[in-house]
Design a protein around this motif. Structure first.
Motif, mmCIF file in Angstrom:
data_model
loop_
_atom_site.group_PDB
_atom_site.id
_atom_site.type_symbol
_atom_site.label_atom_id
_atom_site.label_comp_id
_atom_site.label_asym_id
_atom_site.label_seq_id
_atom_site.Cartn_x
_atom_site.Cartn_y
_atom_site.Cartn_z
ATOM 1 N N VAL A 1 -3.620 -5.093 0.123
ATOM 2 C CA VAL A 1 -2.286 -4.611 -0.258
ATOM 3 C C VAL A 1 -2.249 -3.083 -0.277
ATOM 4 C CG1 VAL A 1 -0.492 -4.640 -2.042
ATOM 5 C CG2 VAL A 1 -1.846 -6.699 -1.592
ATOM 6 N N CYS A 2 -3.195 -2.478 -0.999
ATOM 7 C CA CYS A 2 -3.110 -1.010 -1.154
ATOM 8 C C CYS A 2 -4.213 -0.266 -0.405
ATOM 9 C CB CYS A 2 -3.132 -0.623 -2.622
ATOM 10 S SG CYS A 2 -4.759 -0.739 -3.391
ATOM 11 N N ASN A 3 -5.138 -0.989 0.181
ATOM 12 C CA ASN A 3 -6.198 -0.365 0.985
ATOM 13 C C ASN A 3 -7.308 0.277 0.163
ATOM 14 O OD1 ASN A 3 -6.560 -0.658 3.653
ATOM 15 N ND2 ASN A 3 -5.374 1.145 4.287
ATOM 16 N N ALA A 4 -7.224 0.218 -1.165
ATOM 17 C CA ALA A 4 -8.289 0.824 -1.980
ATOM 18 C C ALA A 4 -9.551 -0.041 -1.916
ATOM 19 C CB ALA A 4 -7.816 0.946 -3.435
ATOM 20 N N SER A 5 -10.661 0.571 -2.212
ATOM 21 C CA SER A 5 -11.916 -0.169 -2.174
ATOM 22 C C SER A 5 -11.925 -1.258 -3.252
ATOM 23 C CB SER A 5 -13.079 0.793 -2.422
ATOM 24 O OG SER A 5 -14.253 0.063 -2.654
ATOM 25 N N ALA B 1 -0.832 -6.820 5.218
ATOM 26 C CA ALA B 1 -0.510 -5.600 5.970
ATOM 27 C C ALA B 1 -0.147 -5.969 7.402
ATOM 28 C CB ALA B 1 -1.702 -4.644 5.952
ATOM 29 N N ARG B 2 -0.895 -6.922 7.955
ATOM 30 C CA ARG B 2 -0.592 -7.376 9.314
ATOM 31 C C ARG B 2 0.779 -8.048 9.346
ATOM 32 N NH1 ARG B 2 -2.168 -12.412 11.453
ATOM 33 N NH2 ARG B 2 -1.687 -12.552 13.659
ATOM 34 N N LEU C 1 2.910 -3.665 -3.521
ATOM 35 C CA LEU C 1 3.774 -4.107 -2.425
ATOM 36 C C LEU C 1 4.685 -2.977 -1.951
ATOM 37 C CD1 LEU C 1 4.583 -6.366 -0.554
ATOM 38 C CD2 LEU C 1 6.086 -7.261 -2.323
ATOM 39 N N GLN C 2 5.112 -2.146 -2.875
ATOM 40 C CA GLN C 2 5.937 -0.996 -2.463
ATOM 41 C C GLN C 2 5.135 -0.062 -1.558
ATOM 42 O OE1 GLN C 2 8.362 0.936 -5.601
ATOM 43 N NE2 GLN C 2 7.647 -0.725 -6.886
#
Lengths: 343, 341
Positions: B48-52, B209-210, B261-262
């Motif tokens: 969702v947010c790409n954080a580790s 994300a996809r 999600l935002q």
């Protein structure tokens, strides 16, 4: 090419107009004229003058007249005659005659654009309500009721707004006129006006409360309470329709004192549809972003840059709102005289 | 960004009749080993947010339900399946598994009327209302994401409506009851539409994300994506964590947070026009959890025991909606004229 603008008056509205111009590619603020040195001292990044005659210079395309009410007709008319497009704040002067005089000049200068700052129409709650009404999904508008009021405010007693020779009227002309413009926005034109006014608290010899009732030939009724003694800032417009109702309450403003702007959408239900008769489920939309200034000014820029006729917040709209104010003052003064006679 | 509150008479039994629902859960336990045993690589980052995902919240928090392990992202608080799964297996689960067949025959048949009246019709009314703000031509092209297809292009159907929006309203609500002016066909790979709609479909994507990238690619400039989703930041999920009824594998492989999600939508190039949480069932689910002896915080426990009259519960649910703390999210995304870079 952006519209090169002069702003006449750097009070509350002048500041907003300059801010919006700076955020838009459609405007180039060239000059701000303001007599008060303290207000001028707040300005930078634009030419500043205390001489209002500077607005008639050749390098100015459009003038934003953001002065107190008594100066609006004169500068609007002179700017139009000087070949400028004009955006004038509301009210369009102190009296019904003022707007009629402005329209007479506008008709002589038909190649110039004139728009008035009836900004409330462009607020998100009002825009959404208007679309729902125009779509007719809730049927025809039956009635409208508005409450608009404040608690006076900082330096209220010394404000030019409360000096009759400058403002021409009290809370009805200052703030209530916005609500009257919204009534006209949502309904057919009103022809009958009844009103009571009073100056019971502030005693400025201008009304601090006005109750206005309107009717039009289509049978639509409207009612306004405009007040400078609400103590709690309040904005609410209720619109009754054949199949439901809309309420805009709260109002996005710089101070946020009118509360969060919301639009309530309710749909009529009868006993054959629900057990919860008289208490239908409502959708409430909460708005956080006020684009009203931007929308309003972009409309003006579009008219100027693309030579389109002004269709929103026109002089006709200003005339319609001022006619109601005028009739309300006439009606209430008659009653006041009658009341005084009886006493 | 706007949000709305809506009060509808939705009850737990309307969407989740208990006997049938328990039957569904029993079948899921049997089916999941068949379709979800084959696992791909572990996720290193939050989808969702790409954080580790090494930054879990709190550190080390993960839980397993029905053989699927979830982690809660320490950055955005989304709850996501830790491992990736084979897409064809996911699709097979939704199209052939016994549990899904049972869902369609037993649960859908008993709840479709209430779902249409209380979930799908309000969704369509909402979409129709929001479309007033946009200047689309009368003939809109609309694609609906089918919830039984996990995000494959063939899972979208297109509706061309000559008669404004009433036709796609009936399409979304019933799936079959289409007017004469509507035709449905599979959307072509390179085809774009004006409107995408998805009711509870997004949580089944393995890679959100996809999914959003795909959505923006298949929208015309200025197009809109209306969808609902279950959120990790709803009070029920926040309270119950692993015991949450909303964390239901494999129907929900990820539950995005309100904030995550935002950020995800913005990364995909969307403007978030509206993000509401108009859920009605959070209080009911918490009460249900209390009756089943699931662990609740003392505050919620106190509320349920001492403020249980109908008006209090309504106020509680109203407050959750106002604070965007219900688990049921309703989102409108707008594809701007130019894709963000």
């Amino acid at each position: 090419m952006p519209v090169k603008c002069a702003i006449l008056g750097f009070g509350y509205m002048g500041e907003i107009r300059l801010r919006e111009m700076r955020e838009s590619e459609l405007f180039e603020p060239v000059l701000v004229c303001e007599p008060d040195p303290e207000k001028r001292a707040k300005l930078s990044g634009v030419e500043i003058s205390d001489d209002p005659e500077q607005i008639f210079r050749n390098d100015i395309d459009a003038v934003f007249v953001c002065t107190p009410n008594d100066k609006i007709p004169d500068f609007t008319c002179r700017a139009l005659k000087a070949g400028k497009h004009v955006f004038a704040e509301k009210p369009p002067g102190r009296s019904y005659q003022d707007i009629k005089d402005i329209i007479a000049v506008e008709e002589e200068c038909s190649d110039r654009k004139l728009m008035f700052g009836f900004n409330h129409r462009y607020h998100p709650g009002m825009q959404r309500a208007k679309k729902i009404i125009d779509k007719k999904s809730l049927g025809r508008v039956l009635w409208v009721r508005g409450l608009y009021g404040k608690s006076g405010g900082k330096n209220f007693a010394s404000s030019w707004r409360n000096k009759k020779e400058v403002s021409g009227g009290g809370i009805l002309l200052d703030q209530g006129i916005h609500m009257l413009d919204l009534f006209n926005f949502f309904c057919e034109p009103f022809n009958e006006v009844k009103a009571f006014t009073s100056d019971a608290y502030w005693q400025f010899e201008l009304e601090d409360n006005a109750f206005v009732i309107l009717k039009n030939p289509e049978g639509q009724n409207a009612m306004l309470h405009s007040s400078a003694t609400f103590w709690k800032h309040r904005f609410q417009i209720d619109i009754g329709l054949e199949e439901g109702y809309l309420t805009v309450q709260g109002f996005l403003s710089k101070s946020g004192s009118y509360g969060r702007e919301t639009l309530i959408i309710g749909r009529k239900q009868f006993e054959d549809e629900t057990d919860a008769i008289g208490n239908p489920s409502e959708e409430i939309i909460y708005f956080d972003k006020d684009l009203s200034w931007q929308i309003e000014m972009e409309k003006f820029a579009d008219c100027v840059l693309n030579d389109r006729p002004v269709t929103d917040s026109t002089s006709a709209h200003a005339l319609a709102a001022m006619e109601i104010v005028h009739k309300a003052y006439v009606d209430s003064s008659t009653k006041n005289i009658d009341s005084a006679r009886q006493n | 960004m706007e949000f709305s509150t809506v009060f509808l008479d939705v009850q737990e039994k309307d969407v989740r009749p208990m006997d049938e629902y328990n039957g569904y859960l029993d079948r899921l336990k049997q089916d999941i080993p068949n379709y979800y045993a084959e696992k791909g690589e572990s996720r290193m980052t939050c989808p969702v947010c790409n954080a580790s995902l090494s930054n879990m919240h709190p550190p080390g928090e993960e839980f397993t339900k029905n053989l699927i392990t979830y982690v809660k992202c320490g950055s955005c608080s989304s709850v996501v399946a830790k491992e990736k799964f084979v897409l064809s297996n996911i699709q097979a689960f939704f199209t052939e598994s016994e549990s899904r067949k049972y869902w369609m025959t037993e649960i859908w048949s008993k709840t479709s009327e209430a779902r249409i009246e209380k979930i799908y019709q309000p969704f369509v009314s909402w979409a129709q209302g929001r479309l007033l703000d946009y200047d689309f031509a009368e003939a809109l092209s609309v694609a609906e994401f089918l919830p039984n297809q996990p995000g494959l292009l063939e899972g979208w159907k297109r509706v061309r409506s000559k008669d404004n929006l009433s036709a796609f309203a009936s399409c979304v609500t019933t799936g079959t009851n289409l007017g004469e002016s509507v035709t449905i066909h599979s959307i072509e790979t390179n085809e774009k539409v004006d409107i995408l709609m998805s009711v509870d479909g997004l949580n089944r994507f393995e890679d959100p994300a996809r999914a959003l990238s795909w959505a923006i690619e298949h929208l015309n400039p200025g197009g809109l994506f209306f969808f609902t989703t279950t959120l990790s930041t709803g009070i029920e999920t926040l309270e119950l964590g692993a015991d949450s009824y909303n964390v239901l594998p494999p129907d929900r492989l990820f539950l995005p947070s309100y904030e995550g999600l935002q950020a995800l939508a913005a990364r995909a190039g969307f403007e978030v026009v509206e993000f509401s949480t108009p859920g009605m069932l959070d209080a009911a689910l918490l009460r249900h959890a209390e009756k089943e002896g699931r662990k609740l915080s003392p505050t919620i426990q106190y509320f349920l025991n001492n403020r249980s009259v109908e008006n209090d519960v309504k106020e509680f649910q109203s407050t959750l909606q106002k604070l965007r703390l219900s688990a049921f999210g309703r989102v409108l995304l707008h594809k701007k004229d130019c894709k963000k870079t």
